[in-house]
Design an enzyme around this catalytic site. Structure first.
Site, mmCIF file in Angstrom:
data_model
loop_
_atom_site.group_PDB
_atom_site.id
_atom_site.type_symbol
_atom_site.label_atom_id
_atom_site.label_comp_id
_atom_site.label_asym_id
_atom_site.label_seq_id
_atom_site.Cartn_x
_atom_site.Cartn_y
_atom_site.Cartn_z
ATOM 1 N N GLU A 178 6.814 0.965 4.770
ATOM 2 C CA GLU A 178 5.908 -0.077 5.325
ATOM 3 C C GLU A 178 6.962 -0.781 6.399
ATOM 4 O OE1 GLU A 178 5.424 -3.228 2.808
ATOM 5 O OE2 GLU A 178 3.253 -3.669 3.655
ATOM 6 N N ASN A 213 -1.050 -4.274 9.768
ATOM 7 C CA ASN A 213 0.134 -3.592 9.080
ATOM 8 C C ASN A 213 -0.521 -2.245 9.090
ATOM 9 O OD1 ASN A 213 1.857 -2.810 7.535
ATOM 10 N ND2 ASN A 213 1.911 -4.843 5.997
ATOM 11 N N LYS A 222 -3.658 -1.533 6.636
ATOM 12 C CA LYS A 222 -3.687 -2.168 5.463
ATOM 13 C C LYS A 222 -4.770 -2.814 5.119
ATOM 14 C CE LYS A 222 -0.050 -4.447 2.558
ATOM 15 N NZ LYS A 222 1.473 -4.985 2.457
ATOM 16 N N GLU A 280 1.404 -12.224 5.081
ATOM 17 C CA GLU A 280 0.527 -11.137 5.528
ATOM 18 C C GLU A 280 -0.722 -11.522 5.984
ATOM 19 O OE1 GLU A 280 1.146 -7.178 4.487
ATOM 20 O OE2 GLU A 280 2.459 -7.679 2.811
ATOM 21 N N CYS A 334 2.062 -0.262 0.548
ATOM 22 C CA CYS A 334 2.605 -1.422 -0.471
ATOM 23 C C CYS A 334 1.381 -1.902 -1.413
ATOM 24 C CB CYS A 334 3.033 -2.386 0.355
ATOM 25 S SG CYS A 334 4.160 -3.231 -0.465
ATOM 26 N N ASN A 356 7.696 -3.025 0.748
ATOM 27 C CA ASN A 356 8.426 -3.898 0.681
ATOM 28 C C ASN A 356 8.159 -4.822 -0.434
ATOM 29 O OD1 ASN A 356 10.009 -4.322 3.951
ATOM 30 N ND2 ASN A 356 8.132 -3.173 3.955
#
Ligand code: CDV
Length: 300
Positions: free
Chosen positions: A46, A106, A123, A142, A168, A193
């Site tokens: 990611e 993302n 994402k 995020e 993730c 991550n």
């Protein structure tokens, strides 16, 4: 037998001032290693081009626009596309995407061995918070920097396989895997991550590697899919990220695992037909699912 050699290209930390060209060079080195061992696909983490910048609050989020990609490929990433063509190997990479109309995601893409983008995912499960929480040793913003993805959970045909994507935090949610499973995925690729320290429940810090494996193994077994799951790892700007990149079989067995938190590949030959061992038996969805009993799962 539909055999395929798959690799994960785990990255060690990327510092805040490391250039994207440098990160790309590190990934090209891993691609050479994977290709020399016969890999047809390499999966990168990611946000693989930059440090994990959502750990920092800035009043004006455009201050971090240099961490985003406005087009793909661009001049920094083009050498990776060219290496993949030359080495005849497909790849999957995560990056921060800034669209022409100003949306931030993302994102991850799958690129085939001819340098063509054949799959894209944005994402959906964005963890963390959207406000400045200075009490944390590092933040997880995020929800501030990215919008929720708008492409669903994609499964597409590539390399004679049905490949699904997630990123993730998605891997922790059984719904992610089940949607991919229902769409016929045989191989799920993902990067992550994951900080070792979870400020909201530090008593779980020692379980981070376990929860990573637990989630991926369960997702694979309960849907009869393979997975390649790849970390950005190590001490990155004062934050320790777990490694533990994995290749997991449809039985839930771990068949490859990284050692330590630095740049390295994991690699395995997988037989895609083994998905049927699970999909035609214990998790035969047509025979045994009871979707009418699951309406609570999709009610708001
Ligand atoms: N990048 C992530 O999505 N990280 C989350 C952490 C914050 C829990 C994860 O699920 O690994």
């Amino acid at each position: 037998m539909r055999n395929m050699v798959v690799a994960g290209g785990q990255l060690g930390p990327i510092s805040r001032d490391e250039t994207k060209a440098s990160a790309v060079n590190r990934m090209i080195a891993l691609m050479h290693q994977a290709a020399s061992r016969g890999a047809q696909l390499i999966v990168y983490p990611e946000l693989a081009l930059t440090t994990f910048f959502p750990r920092w609050w800035v009043e004006n989020k455009t201050d971090f626009d240099h961490m985003f990609e406005r087009e793909m490929p661009n001049k920094d990433v083009l050498p990776l596309f060219e290496a993949s063509k030359k080495l005849n190997i497909a790849f999957h990479i995560g990056y921060a995407e800034l669209t022409p109309d100003g949306h931030r995601y993302n994102t991850a893409i799958m690129v085939n061995n001819f340098g063509k983008i054949i799959g894209k995912y944005r994402k959906i499960h964005l963890p963390g918070h959207s406000d400045n929480q200075e009490w944390r040793p590092f933040q997880h913003l995020e929800k501030y920097y990215f919008e929720k993805g708008n492409l669903g959970f994609p499964v597409f045909d590539a390399l004679d396989a049905k490949i699904g994507m997630c990123i993730c935090n998605d891997r922790r949610w059984p719904e992610t895997w089940r949607v991919l499973g229902l769409k016929g995925a045989e191989l799920v690729v993902l990067g992550y991550n994951t900080p070792l320290h979870y400020p909201l429940a530090p008593e779980h810090d020692h379980l981070q590697y376990f929860h990573n494996e637990l989630s991926i193994q369960a997702g694979c077994y309960q849907n009869g899919v393979w997975s390649v799951a790849v970390a950005k790892a190590g001490f990155e700007e004062g934050c320790e990220l777990i490694g533990g990149s994995l290749i997991v079989a449809p039985t839930g067995e771990v068949i490859a695992r990284s050692q330590g938190p630095d740049d390295q590949i994991i690699i395995a030959e997988i037989n895609l037909d083994r998905c049927q061992e699970i999909q035609e038996n214990i998790f035969n969805f047509v025979e045994h699912r009871q979707p009418r009993e699951y309406s609570l799962l999709t009610d708001e």
